[in-house]
Design a protein around this motif. Structure first.
Motif, short mmCIF file in Angstrom:
data_model
loop_
_atom_site.label_atom_id
_atom_site.label_comp_id
_atom_site.label_asym_id
_atom_site.label_seq_id
_atom_site.Cartn_x
_atom_site.Cartn_y
_atom_site.Cartn_z
N HIS A 185 1.20 -1.30 0.05
CA HIS A 185 -0.21 -0.21 0.07
C HIS A 185 0.83 1.22 -0.33
CE1 HIS A 185 -2.25 3.15 1.51
NE2 HIS A 185 -3.80 2.65 0.96
N ARG A 186 1.54 1.27 1.05
CA ARG A 186 2.58 2.27 1.28
C ARG A 186 2.38 4.08 1.53
NH1 ARG A 186 7.37 3.29 -2.88
NH2 ARG A 186 5.57 4.09 -4.78
N ASP A 187 0.99 3.92 1.40
CA ASP A 187 0.46 5.09 2.70
C ASP A 187 -0.40 4.67 4.04
OD1 ASP A 187 0.44 7.73 3.52
OD2 ASP A 187 -0.84 7.98 1.70
N ILE A 188 -0.07 3.81 4.33
CA ILE A 188 -1.16 3.08 5.79
C ILE A 188 -1.32 4.27 6.66
CG2 ILE A 188 -1.46 1.25 6.79
CD1 ILE A 188 -0.47 -0.91 4.96
N ALA A 189 -2.02 5.12 7.25
CA ALA A 189 -2.39 5.69 7.96
C ALA A 189 -4.35 5.97 8.53
CB ALA A 189 -1.94 7.17 7.48
N TYR A 190 -4.29 6.33 9.37
CA TYR A 190 -5.45 6.71 9.73
C TYR A 190 -6.57 7.54 8.65
CZ TYR A 190 -5.64 5.07 14.46
OH TYR A 190 -6.48 4.56 15.83
N GLU A 191 -5.86 8.22 7.62
CA GLU A 191 -7.00 8.95 6.69
C GLU A 191 -6.66 8.34 5.38
OE1 GLU A 191 -4.06 12.56 8.56
OE2 GLU A 191 -3.64 10.04 8.05
N ASN A 192 -6.30 6.65 5.46
CA ASN A 192 -6.65 5.83 4.44
C ASN A 192 -6.83 4.46 4.71
OD1 ASN A 192 -5.63 7.85 2.55
ND2 ASN A 192 -3.72 6.71 2.54
N VAL A 193 -8.04 4.39 6.35
CA VAL A 193 -8.36 3.26 6.94
C VAL A 193 -9.15 3.95 7.04
CG1 VAL A 193 -8.62 1.46 8.33
CG2 VAL A 193 -5.86 2.43 7.46
N MET A 194 -10.29 3.96 6.31
CA MET A 194 -12.06 4.17 6.66
C MET A 194 -12.98 3.09 7.18
SD MET A 194 -12.38 7.10 3.73
CE MET A 194 -12.95 7.96 4.94
N MET A 195 -14.05 3.28 7.28
CA MET A 195 -15.19 2.49 8.09
C MET A 195 -16.75 2.76 6.36
SD MET A 195 -16.79 3.49 11.60
CE MET A 195 -16.71 4.68 12.14
N ASP A 196 -17.02 1.40 6.96
CA ASP A 196 -18.48 1.31 6.32
C ASP A 196 -19.49 1.39 8.18
OD1 ASP A 196 -21.45 1.51 5.61
OD2 ASP A 196 -20.99 -0.90 4.27
N ALA A 197 -19.53 3.03 7.96
CA ALA A 197 -20.68 2.94 9.18
C ALA A 197 -21.87 3.19 9.47
CB ALA A 197 -20.10 4.60 10.14
N ARG A 198 -22.52 2.74 8.47
CA ARG A 198 -23.85 2.56 8.10
C ARG A 198 -24.57 2.64 9.78
NH1 ARG A 198 -25.11 0.28 2.76
NH2 ARG A 198 -23.55 -0.54 3.12
N ALA A 199 -24.80 1.06 9.98
CA ALA A 199 -24.48 0.13 10.98
C ALA A 199 -24.95 1.94 12.23
CB ALA A 199 -23.75 -1.31 11.26
N LEU A 200 -23.76 2.88 12.64
CA LEU A 200 -23.96 3.54 13.90
C LEU A 200 -24.79 4.37 13.38
CD1 LEU A 200 -19.93 3.55 14.49
CD2 LEU A 200 -20.87 1.79 14.89
N TYR A 201 -25.01 4.63 12.16
CA TYR A 201 -25.93 6.02 12.14
C TYR A 201 -27.05 5.30 10.95
CZ TYR A 201 -21.90 8.77 12.87
OH TYR A 201 -20.81 9.35 14.16
N PRO A 202 -28.58 4.48 11.23
CA PRO A 202 -29.21 4.24 10.99
C PRO A 202 -29.99 5.23 10.26
CG PRO A 202 -29.24 4.66 13.09
CD PRO A 202 -28.68 4.03 13.21
N ASN A 203 -30.21 6.38 10.43
CA ASN A 203 -30.65 7.43 9.88
C ASN A 203 -30.34 8.27 8.84
OD1 ASN A 203 -33.84 6.70 10.92
ND2 ASN A 203 -32.26 7.80 13.47
#
Length: 372
Positions: A185-203
């Motif tokens: 990858h060569r650029d692993i950092a918080y900015e480049n790890v993301m999440m599918d957060a739909r379960a946290l925000y059902p609306n």
């Protein structure tokens, strides 16, 4: 046509404030930035391909607060982009949120490697899916990359030990997958790890004003991560390299945000896979530095961040080491809250008391209904 905002209420202004904002609007304070104008100019093209942008990016947009007593801050079309190269949009066919990234050269590794990884069906694959690649209608040497809309992996912040454990599970699994397919990858950092957060925000939540509901007026309150399906993804393969099977993994050049000790300059050769190991360990160390009760991570971090790349483990060895650590963690520990190092003693007593009470409720529910 655009994705309609959900309007509920506005903050009402005094006449003095109304006059102030009307003057500021006339003088162009709230006009589109040059980066936003680029997206407006692609509005019709994206709409023809089934992607609807927010009202702010409609050709001929006029601020909705003009000739009203509404505070612009509480109007959805006041909200600008988080990053000028990436815009949120709604897919017309199913109303799914997407992210569209611009200014990507057609021959960029971000497209080639991103597509390659996204094409592989494997449960270990934590590379961001690629929905579509479009040729930029105003610059045919560039591409528009359409991906699912994702949220920063640490927003909202982790709150329980088990949430950190799950994050480490998935990010190591994804790194093993990439390295198994000869990709660094060569650029692993918080900015480049993301999440599918739909379960946290059902609306849902607003795609640019992240802590607000879709109307951009009221605060969004996330659900806890525990017990919900949160999937983490590696994004941005702009610096990534793909090696031929069995070939050397030595490389040179930029390694992004990580402070990798062996990369002294852009000309210094290094093992690209081992820089990923260091970078992921450095990411874990950022969380370790925040909390008092995830000391079990320290041996893994120390191993991954060894100064000598030859002494660092491979991704597979990292996975094995982590599984040994994880196997020794008690289930009750995973449910326990993360304790910030900055937390004051009285605050800690109160928060621990609440945590003990919730653990008692959990155990009682298990006794009454073992399947719950």
């Amino acid at each position: 046509m655009s994705a309609p905002p959900r309007q509920t209420h506005h903050r009402i202004l005094t006449q003095i404030s109304i006059d102030h904002y009307e003057k500021a609007t006339r003088e162009g304070l709230f006009d589109l930035t040059s980066g936003e104008e680029r997206w407006r100019d692609r509005h019709i093209f994206l709409e023809e391909h089934g992607y609807l942008m927010r009202p702010r990016y409609l050709p001929g947009w006029k601020p909705s607060w003009i000739n009203t007593n509404y505070d612009p801050f509480y109007c959805e079309d006041y909200v600008t982009l988080l990053h000028h190269r990436v815009i949120d949009a709604t897919r017309a066919s199913d109303h799914a949120m997407v992210a569209i990234k611009s200014k990507i050269p057609r021959q960029s590794p971000e497209l080639q490697i991103g597509q390659f990884l996204a094409s592989i069906k494997d449960p270990r694959n934590h590379s961001v899916p690629v929905y579509e690649i479009l040729t930029d209608p105003l610059d045919t040497a560039q591409a528009l990359l359409v991906m699912p809309y994702l949220r920063p992996c640490n927003d909202p912040a982790f709150s329980a030990i088990g949430e950190i454990v799950e994050f480490v599970d998935q990010t190591i699994e994804g790194l093993v997958f990439m390295h198994d397919h000869n990709v660094a990858h060569r650029d692993i950092a918080y900015e480049n790890v993301m999440m599918d957060a739909r379960a946290l925000y059902p609306n849902g939540h607003h795609p640019a004003r992240l802590n607000f509901n879709p109307d951009a007026q009221t605060h969004a309150v996330p659900l806890p991560r525990a017990g919900r399906n949160i999937r983490y993804f590696y994004v941005d393969f702009g610096l990534s390299l793909r090696f031929q099977p069995g070939s050397s993994t030595l490389a040179s050049g930029n390694v992004g945000r990580a402070h990798v000790p062996e990369v002294m300059s852009n000309e210094t050769p290094y093992d690209a896979l081992k820089t990923d190991i260091f970078a992921l360990g450095e990411l874990y160390s950022e969380e370790y530095a925040k909390y008092t009760n995830i000391e079990f991570l320290l041996p893994l971090i120390t191993s991954m961040m060894q100064k000598s790349p030859e002494r660092r483990p491979t991704a597979v060895q990292v996975s094995r080491e982590w599984q040994n650590i994880r196997a020794a963690l008690d289930d009750a520990l995973l449910r326990w809250r993360l304790v910030p190092k900055k937390e004051q003693p009285l605050e800690r007593v109160v928060n621990d008391t609440v945590a003990v009470a919730w653990e008692g409720v959990y155990r009682l529910k298990k006794m009454v209904s073992p399947e719950s």
